[in-house]
Design a protein around this motif. Sequence first.
Motif, PDB file in Angstrom:
ATOM      1  N   GLU A   4       0.825  -1.200   0.000  1.00  0.00           N
ATOM      2  CA  GLU A   4       0.000   0.000   0.000  1.00  0.00           C
ATOM      3  C   GLU A   4       0.868   1.263   0.000  1.00  0.00           C
ATOM      4  N   LYS A   5       1.904   1.267   0.822  1.00  0.00           N
ATOM      5  CA  LYS A   5       2.802   2.434   0.866  1.00  0.00           C
ATOM      6  C   LYS A   5       3.558   2.575  -0.444  1.00  0.00           C
ATOM      7  N   TYR A   6       4.005   1.466  -0.994  1.00  0.00           N
ATOM      8  CA  TYR A   6       4.720   1.436  -2.277  1.00  0.00           C
ATOM      9  C   TYR A   6       3.859   2.041  -3.382  1.00  0.00           C
ATOM     10  N   VAL A   7       2.599   1.633  -3.429  1.00  0.00           N
ATOM     11  CA  VAL A   7       1.665   2.142  -4.434  1.00  0.00           C
ATOM     12  C   VAL A   7       1.485   3.651  -4.283  1.00  0.00           C
ATOM     13  N   GLY A   8       1.397   4.110  -3.035  1.00  0.00           N
ATOM     14  CA  GLY A   8       1.218   5.538  -2.797  1.00  0.00           C
ATOM     15  C   GLY A   8       2.418   6.354  -3.222  1.00  0.00           C
ATOM     16  N   THR A  24       4.366  -3.625  -9.980  1.00  0.00           N
ATOM     17  CA  THR A  24       3.910  -4.608  -8.993  1.00  0.00           C
ATOM     18  C   THR A  24       4.798  -5.843  -9.026  1.00  0.00           C
ATOM     19  N   ALA A  25       5.190  -6.269 -10.224  1.00  0.00           N
ATOM     20  CA  ALA A  25       6.114  -7.402 -10.354  1.00  0.00           C
ATOM     21  C   ALA A  25       7.445  -7.085  -9.680  1.00  0.00           C
ATOM     22  N   PHE A  26       7.908  -5.853  -9.832  1.00  0.00           N
ATOM     23  CA  PHE A  26       9.157  -5.439  -9.196  1.00  0.00           C
ATOM     24  C   PHE A  26       9.025  -5.496  -7.671  1.00  0.00           C
ATOM     25  N   PHE A  27       7.877  -5.074  -7.161  1.00  0.00           N
ATOM     26  CA  PHE A  27       7.639  -5.143  -5.709  1.00  0.00           C
ATOM     27  C   PHE A  27       7.748  -6.591  -5.228  1.00  0.00           C
ATOM     28  N   LEU A  28       7.115  -7.512  -5.936  1.00  0.00           N
ATOM     29  CA  LEU A  28       7.156  -8.922  -5.528  1.00  0.00           C
ATOM     30  C   LEU A  28       8.582  -9.455  -5.585  1.00  0.00           C
ATOM     31  N   GLN A  29       9.320  -9.066  -6.618  1.00  0.00           N
ATOM     32  CA  GLN A  29      10.689  -9.565  -6.771  1.00  0.00           C
ATOM     33  C   GLN A  29      11.646  -8.941  -5.773  1.00  0.00           C
ATOM     34  N   HIS A  30      11.540  -7.622  -5.584  1.00  0.00           N
ATOM     35  CA  HIS A  30      12.533  -6.913  -4.779  1.00  0.00           C
ATOM     36  C   HIS A  30      12.213  -6.943  -3.287  1.00  0.00           C
ATOM     37  N   GLU A  32       9.486  -8.741  -1.692  1.00  0.00           N
ATOM     38  CA  GLU A  32       9.010 -10.015  -1.159  1.00  0.00           C
ATOM     39  C   GLU A  32       9.882 -11.180  -1.587  1.00  0.00           C
ATOM     40  N   LYS A  33      10.928 -10.893  -2.357  1.00  0.00           N
ATOM     41  CA  LYS A  33      11.929 -11.893  -2.753  1.00  0.00           C
ATOM     42  C   LYS A  33      11.316 -13.066  -3.522  1.00  0.00           C
ATOM     43  N   ARG A  34      10.352 -12.768  -4.361  1.00  0.00           N
ATOM     44  CA  ARG A  34       9.714 -13.805  -5.182  1.00  0.00           C
ATOM     45  C   ARG A  34      10.300 -13.761  -6.582  1.00  0.00           C
ATOM     46  N   VAL A  35      11.028 -14.802  -6.925  1.00  0.00           N
ATOM     47  CA  VAL A  35      11.693 -14.859  -8.229  1.00  0.00           C
ATOM     48  C   VAL A  35      10.666 -15.026  -9.342  1.00  0.00           C
ATOM     49  N   GLU A  36       9.610 -15.782  -9.060  1.00  0.00           N
ATOM     50  CA  GLU A  36       8.559 -16.013 -10.044  1.00  0.00           C
ATOM     51  C   GLU A  36       7.245 -15.456  -9.522  1.00  0.00           C
ATOM     52  N   PHE A  37       6.359 -15.115 -10.437  1.00  0.00           N
ATOM     53  CA  PHE A  37       5.047 -14.610 -10.036  1.00  0.00           C
ATOM     54  C   PHE A  37       4.044 -14.935 -11.136  1.00  0.00           C
ATOM     55  N   SER A  38       2.804 -15.038 -10.758  1.00  0.00           N
ATOM     56  CA  SER A  38       1.745 -15.244 -11.741  1.00  0.00           C
ATOM     57  C   SER A  38       1.011 -13.938 -11.971  1.00  0.00           C
ATOM     58  N   LEU A  39       0.417 -13.807 -13.140  1.00  0.00           N
ATOM     59  CA  LEU A  39      -0.374 -12.619 -13.413  1.00  0.00           C
ATOM     60  C   LEU A  39      -1.553 -12.522 -12.458  1.00  0.00           C
ATOM     61  N   ASN A  40      -2.107 -13.666 -12.101  1.00  0.00           N
ATOM     62  CA  ASN A  40      -3.233 -13.652 -11.156  1.00  0.00           C
ATOM     63  C   ASN A  40      -2.817 -13.055  -9.811  1.00  0.00           C
ATOM     64  N   ASP A  41      -1.578 -13.352  -9.373  1.00  0.00           N
ATOM     65  CA  ASP A  41      -1.065 -12.762  -8.133  1.00  0.00           C
ATOM     66  C   ASP A  41      -1.056 -11.236  -8.235  1.00  0.00           C
ATOM     67  N   GLU A  44      -4.642  -9.738  -8.381  1.00  0.00           N
ATOM     68  CA  GLU A  44      -5.305  -9.812  -7.075  1.00  0.00           C
ATOM     69  C   GLU A  44      -4.723  -8.778  -6.119  1.00  0.00           C
ATOM     70  N   LEU A  45      -3.399  -8.607  -6.148  1.00  0.00           N
ATOM     71  CA  LEU A  45      -2.753  -7.635  -5.282  1.00  0.00           C
ATOM     72  C   LEU A  45      -3.235  -6.216  -5.602  1.00  0.00           C
ATOM     73  N   LEU A  46      -3.336  -5.915  -6.872  1.00  0.00           N
ATOM     74  CA  LEU A  46      -3.822  -4.602  -7.289  1.00  0.00           C
ATOM     75  C   LEU A  46      -5.298  -4.423  -6.934  1.00  0.00           C
ATOM     76  N   LYS A  47      -6.060  -5.481  -7.103  1.00  0.00           N
ATOM     77  CA  LYS A  47      -7.501  -5.419  -6.829  1.00  0.00           C
ATOM     78  C   LYS A  47      -7.772  -5.085  -5.371  1.00  0.00           C
ATOM     79  N   GLN A  48      -6.893  -5.562  -4.469  1.00  0.00           N
ATOM     80  CA  GLN A  48      -7.068  -5.283  -3.042  1.00  0.00           C
ATOM     81  C   GLN A  48      -7.012  -3.792  -2.739  1.00  0.00           C
ATOM     82  N   LEU A  49      -6.372  -3.024  -3.618  1.00  0.00           N
ATOM     83  CA  LEU A  49      -6.289  -1.572  -3.464  1.00  0.00           C
ATOM     84  C   LEU A  49      -7.183  -0.861  -4.479  1.00  0.00           C
TER      85      LEU A  49
END
Length: 242
Positions: A4-8, A24-30, A32-41, A44-49
């Motif tokens: 939420e803060k990142y988006v702001g 958003t992909a960069f946020f997950l990678q940098h 949350e340390k997630r090397v891979e991600f799905s578009l659905n992830d 959904e993350l964007l939808k929450q905001l």
Amino acid sequence: MTFEKYVGILNLIEKNEFEKVSFTAFFLQHYEKRVEFSLNDIFELLKQLNITISNHSRIKTKLRDSKRFRKIKDNIYTITSNGISELTPIINELINSESSIVTNNCLFDLSLFIGARGYLDSLFEQVDNCYYNNCFDACAVLIRRIFEILLIESYQNLGIDEEIKNDKDSYFMLEAICTNAKGNKVLNLSRNTKETLDDIRDLGNFAAHKITYNTRKTDIDKRYNSIRACFEELYYKAGLKK
């Protein structure tokens, strides 16, 4: 840093749909340390905001054609080295322009401490950032500083701060404050917190003053529960939490 803060900070809502997905992909990678991600992830993350991506098929086409991303398998992607090189300076410039401190709740749960005093908020954000970036000596010194502030705030809130001042109206050194705190009946610290006082003080003192000493992650981790419990108790004593 929370999403939420990142988006702001990045004003993500004003970006085009591909940038929303890229950032958003960069946020997950940098963060949350997630090397891979799905578009659905991401969706959904964007939808929450309440940020929606209207054309999913167009995003898939853009991801396929972009050098920022590589498809691993159906609907699963990773950011390429080109993508990291391209996105990092863009996002860092936006974050740095806000003069914000990047936090990840990786040391303290900041929701326990943020919001009481602006200067304390800044110190807790800094200590979290130091821990996240492996700056453990800096982290230890900041823990000691927060600890000293909270002790003094507690004495002030209880109207007994004269007990830890000298004849020039200056506060005692932290060692003397800790000695007083252990036996002070008005302050009335719990037994566990009394046992923690010198340990927290030593953690910061070693980091600040021992010439050949370097604080390690384990030095902080093994004291974490005691430090957090001490800080929470002092927040109540200082009137910073109800």
